[in-house]
Design a protein around this motif. Sequence first.
Motif, short mmCIF file in Angstrom:
data_model
loop_
_atom_site.label_atom_id
_atom_site.label_comp_id
_atom_site.label_asym_id
_atom_site.label_seq_id
_atom_site.Cartn_x
_atom_site.Cartn_y
_atom_site.Cartn_z
N VAL A 38 44.90 44.45 32.70
CA VAL A 38 43.80 44.93 33.67
C VAL A 38 44.60 45.13 34.97
O VAL A 38 45.06 44.02 35.53
CB VAL A 38 42.77 44.40 33.68
N VAL A 39 44.74 46.23 35.47
CA VAL A 39 45.53 46.40 36.79
C VAL A 39 44.54 46.80 38.02
O VAL A 39 43.65 47.66 37.80
CB VAL A 39 46.50 47.32 36.81
N GLY A 40 44.57 46.01 39.11
CA GLY A 40 43.72 46.37 40.16
C GLY A 40 44.03 47.67 41.02
O GLY A 40 45.04 48.19 40.75
N ASP A 41 43.26 48.14 41.98
CA ASP A 41 43.78 49.52 42.83
C ASP A 41 45.05 49.03 43.37
O ASP A 41 45.69 50.08 43.82
CB ASP A 41 42.42 49.77 43.69
N ASP A 42 45.24 48.14 43.76
CA ASP A 42 46.35 47.50 44.53
C ASP A 42 47.81 47.38 43.73
O ASP A 42 48.58 46.91 44.02
CB ASP A 42 46.43 46.60 45.45
N PHE A 43 47.60 47.52 42.38
CA PHE A 43 48.40 47.48 41.38
C PHE A 43 48.84 46.00 40.78
O PHE A 43 49.95 45.51 40.54
CB PHE A 43 49.80 48.24 41.34
N ILE A 44 48.12 44.98 41.36
CA ILE A 44 48.21 43.67 40.97
C ILE A 44 47.64 43.44 39.84
O ILE A 44 46.58 44.02 39.45
CB ILE A 44 47.36 42.72 42.01
N VAL A 45 48.26 42.82 38.68
CA VAL A 45 47.81 42.64 37.23
C VAL A 45 46.80 41.47 37.34
O VAL A 45 46.98 40.25 37.73
CB VAL A 45 48.83 42.13 36.57
N LEU A 46 45.65 41.86 37.17
CA LEU A 46 44.40 40.86 37.01
C LEU A 46 44.52 39.99 35.83
O LEU A 46 44.09 38.72 36.03
CB LEU A 46 43.16 41.69 37.10
N SER A 47 44.68 40.67 34.64
CA SER A 47 44.81 39.95 33.41
C SER A 47 45.84 40.84 32.33
O SER A 47 46.08 41.91 32.57
CB SER A 47 43.36 39.73 32.79
N VAL A 48 46.32 39.89 31.59
CA VAL A 48 47.13 40.40 30.59
C VAL A 48 46.49 40.05 29.23
O VAL A 48 46.08 39.21 28.80
CB VAL A 48 48.60 39.83 30.65
N PRO A 50 46.02 39.16 25.54
CA PRO A 50 46.68 38.58 24.49
C PRO A 50 47.48 39.39 23.15
O PRO A 50 46.39 40.40 22.85
CB PRO A 50 45.61 37.78 24.02
N GLU A 51 48.34 39.39 23.00
CA GLU A 51 48.94 40.31 21.97
C GLU A 51 49.31 41.62 22.21
O GLU A 51 49.33 42.49 21.49
CB GLU A 51 48.19 40.12 20.69
N GLY A 52 49.09 41.84 23.64
CA GLY A 52 49.21 43.26 24.09
C GLY A 52 50.82 43.40 24.47
O GLY A 52 51.80 42.78 24.54
N PRO A 53 51.14 44.69 24.68
CA PRO A 53 52.51 45.06 24.79
C PRO A 53 53.08 44.40 25.97
O PRO A 53 54.46 43.73 25.85
CB PRO A 53 52.66 46.69 25.31
N LEU A 54 52.45 44.07 27.22
CA LEU A 54 53.09 43.19 28.37
C LEU A 54 53.15 41.84 27.85
O LEU A 54 54.29 41.12 28.31
CB LEU A 54 52.25 43.59 29.54
N GLU A 55 52.22 41.16 27.28
CA GLU A 55 52.49 40.08 26.80
C GLU A 55 53.64 39.75 26.03
O GLU A 55 54.55 38.76 26.17
CB GLU A 55 51.15 39.41 26.18
N TYR A 56 53.82 40.52 25.03
CA TYR A 56 55.00 40.41 24.03
C TYR A 56 56.26 40.57 24.98
O TYR A 56 57.44 40.15 24.53
CB TYR A 56 54.96 41.55 22.93
N SER A 57 56.24 41.73 26.01
CA SER A 57 57.43 41.79 26.55
C SER A 57 58.02 40.42 27.38
O SER A 57 59.15 40.31 27.64
CB SER A 57 57.32 42.87 27.74
N GLY A 58 56.91 39.55 27.64
CA GLY A 58 57.46 38.31 28.62
C GLY A 58 57.53 38.71 29.98
O GLY A 58 58.01 37.70 30.69
N VAL A 59 57.49 39.70 30.40
CA VAL A 59 58.05 40.09 32.06
C VAL A 59 56.80 39.98 32.98
O VAL A 59 56.93 39.90 34.03
CB VAL A 59 58.56 41.21 32.01
N CYS A 60 55.42 39.95 32.37
CA CYS A 60 54.37 40.21 33.25
C CYS A 60 53.39 39.00 33.11
O CYS A 60 52.96 38.51 31.94
CB CYS A 60 53.76 41.61 32.75
N LYS A 61 52.57 38.39 34.31
CA LYS A 61 51.56 37.49 34.19
C LYS A 61 50.79 38.01 35.16
O LYS A 61 51.09 38.73 36.30
CB LYS A 61 52.26 35.96 34.71
N PRO A 62 49.47 37.52 35.04
CA PRO A 62 48.40 37.80 36.28
C PRO A 62 48.84 37.41 37.23
O PRO A 62 49.57 36.38 37.62
CB PRO A 62 47.11 36.94 35.89
N GLY A 63 48.72 38.25 38.37
CA GLY A 63 49.10 38.02 39.94
C GLY A 63 50.42 38.83 40.28
O GLY A 63 50.72 38.91 41.49
N ASP A 64 51.11 39.24 39.25
CA ASP A 64 52.46 40.01 39.53
C ASP A 64 51.63 41.45 39.72
O ASP A 64 50.80 41.86 39.66
CB ASP A 64 53.03 40.25 37.94
#
Length: 110
Positions: A38-48, A50-64
Amino acid sequence: MDSPPPYWTGAHATLRVPVLTSPAAAPPAEEVGTIGAVVGDDFIVLSVHPEGPLEYSGVCKPGDRLVEIDGKTLRTVADRALIPGKPGSEVRVTVERRGVRQSAQILRCV
Protein backbone atom coordinates in the motif's frame (compact mmCIF):
# COMPACT_ATOMS: atom_id res chain seq x y z
CA MET A 1 -44.97 22.67 -9.63
CA ASP A 2 -42.91 21.51 -12.58
CA SER A 3 -43.19 17.89 -13.60
CA PRO A 4 -40.37 15.63 -12.40
CA PRO A 5 -37.69 14.47 -14.83
CA PRO A 6 -38.66 11.38 -16.87
CA TYR A 7 -36.56 9.05 -14.73
CA TRP A 8 -38.59 9.84 -11.60
CA THR A 9 -41.98 8.14 -11.21
CA GLY A 10 -44.83 7.93 -8.71
CA ALA A 11 -45.53 9.68 -5.44
CA HIS A 12 -42.34 8.32 -3.84
CA ALA A 13 -40.09 9.54 -6.64
CA THR A 14 -38.47 6.18 -7.32
CA LEU A 15 -35.33 6.45 -9.37
CA ARG A 16 -35.26 4.05 -12.31
CA VAL A 17 -31.75 2.74 -12.87
CA PRO A 18 -30.71 0.40 -15.69
CA VAL A 19 -30.00 -3.07 -14.31
CA LEU A 20 -27.89 -5.77 -15.93
CA THR A 21 -30.14 -8.78 -16.21
CA SER A 22 -27.47 -11.40 -16.67
CA PRO A 23 -23.81 -11.74 -15.81
CA ALA A 24 -23.14 -12.36 -19.49
CA ALA A 25 -24.21 -8.78 -20.20
CA ALA A 26 -21.39 -7.36 -18.07
CA PRO A 27 -17.99 -6.89 -19.69
CA PRO A 28 -15.32 -9.15 -18.19
CA ALA A 29 -13.20 -7.47 -15.53
CA GLU A 30 -9.51 -7.42 -16.31
CA GLU A 31 -7.31 -8.49 -13.44
CA VAL A 32 -4.77 -5.97 -12.22
CA GLY A 33 -1.43 -7.03 -10.78
CA THR A 34 0.13 -5.41 -7.75
CA ILE A 35 3.61 -5.08 -6.30
CA GLY A 36 2.26 -6.13 -2.90
CA ALA A 37 2.27 -2.85 -1.01
CA VAL A 38 0.00 0.00 0.00
CA VAL A 39 1.63 3.21 -1.20
CA GLY A 40 0.61 6.74 -0.17
CA ASP A 41 0.24 9.69 -2.54
CA ASP A 42 3.80 10.75 -1.66
CA PHE A 43 5.05 7.25 -2.63
CA ILE A 44 5.81 6.33 0.98
CA VAL A 45 5.16 2.61 1.53
CA LEU A 46 2.44 2.42 4.18
CA SER A 47 2.40 -1.37 4.43
CA VAL A 48 3.85 -4.41 2.70
CA HIS A 49 1.51 -7.32 2.09
CA PRO A 50 2.62 -10.53 3.82
CA GLU A 51 3.84 -13.04 1.25
CA GLY A 52 3.62 -10.39 -1.50
CA PRO A 53 6.26 -9.69 -4.16
CA LEU A 54 7.93 -6.84 -2.27
CA GLU A 55 8.11 -8.83 0.96
CA TYR A 56 9.76 -11.74 -0.85
CA SER A 57 12.25 -9.37 -2.49
CA GLY A 58 13.44 -8.20 0.92
CA VAL A 59 14.15 -4.64 -0.27
CA CYS A 60 11.11 -2.84 1.08
CA LYS A 61 9.69 -2.03 4.51
CA PRO A 62 6.92 0.33 5.63
CA GLY A 63 8.31 3.87 5.68
CA ASP A 64 10.50 3.36 2.61
CA ARG A 65 9.88 5.62 -0.39
CA LEU A 66 9.13 4.12 -3.79
CA VAL A 67 11.33 6.12 -6.20
CA GLU A 68 11.30 4.25 -9.53
CA ILE A 69 9.26 1.70 -11.46
CA ASP A 70 11.09 0.17 -14.42
CA GLY A 71 13.58 3.05 -14.38
CA LYS A 72 10.89 5.75 -14.48
CA THR A 73 11.12 8.20 -11.58
CA LEU A 74 7.92 8.60 -9.55
CA ARG A 75 7.19 12.29 -8.99
CA THR A 76 3.49 13.06 -9.40
CA VAL A 77 0.23 11.40 -8.41
CA ALA A 78 -0.24 10.59 -12.10
CA ASP A 79 2.90 8.42 -11.90
CA ARG A 80 0.95 6.04 -9.62
CA ALA A 81 -0.38 4.50 -12.85
CA LEU A 82 3.06 2.87 -13.28
CA ILE A 83 2.66 0.75 -10.13
CA PRO A 84 -0.14 -1.68 -11.15
CA GLY A 85 0.12 -3.85 -14.23
CA LYS A 86 -0.69 -7.20 -15.72
CA PRO A 87 -0.50 -10.04 -13.16
CA GLY A 88 2.72 -11.99 -13.64
CA SER A 89 4.47 -9.13 -15.43
CA GLU A 90 8.03 -8.35 -14.38
CA VAL A 91 8.77 -4.94 -12.94
CA ARG A 92 11.92 -3.38 -11.49
CA VAL A 93 11.10 -1.54 -8.27
CA THR A 94 13.52 0.90 -6.63
CA VAL A 95 12.96 2.05 -3.05
CA GLU A 96 14.84 4.49 -0.88
CA ARG A 97 15.50 4.15 2.85
CA ARG A 98 17.55 6.77 4.69
CA GLY A 99 19.10 7.97 1.43
CA VAL A 100 20.12 4.48 0.27
CA ARG A 101 18.43 3.04 -2.81
CA GLN A 102 17.77 -0.65 -3.39
CA SER A 103 16.19 -2.30 -6.41
CA ALA A 104 14.55 -5.63 -7.06
CA GLN A 105 13.05 -7.32 -10.09
CA ILE A 106 9.66 -8.74 -9.02
CA LEU A 107 6.56 -10.30 -10.57
CA ARG A 108 3.27 -8.52 -10.02
CA CYS A 109 0.67 -10.68 -8.31
CA VAL A 110 -3.14 -10.57 -8.23
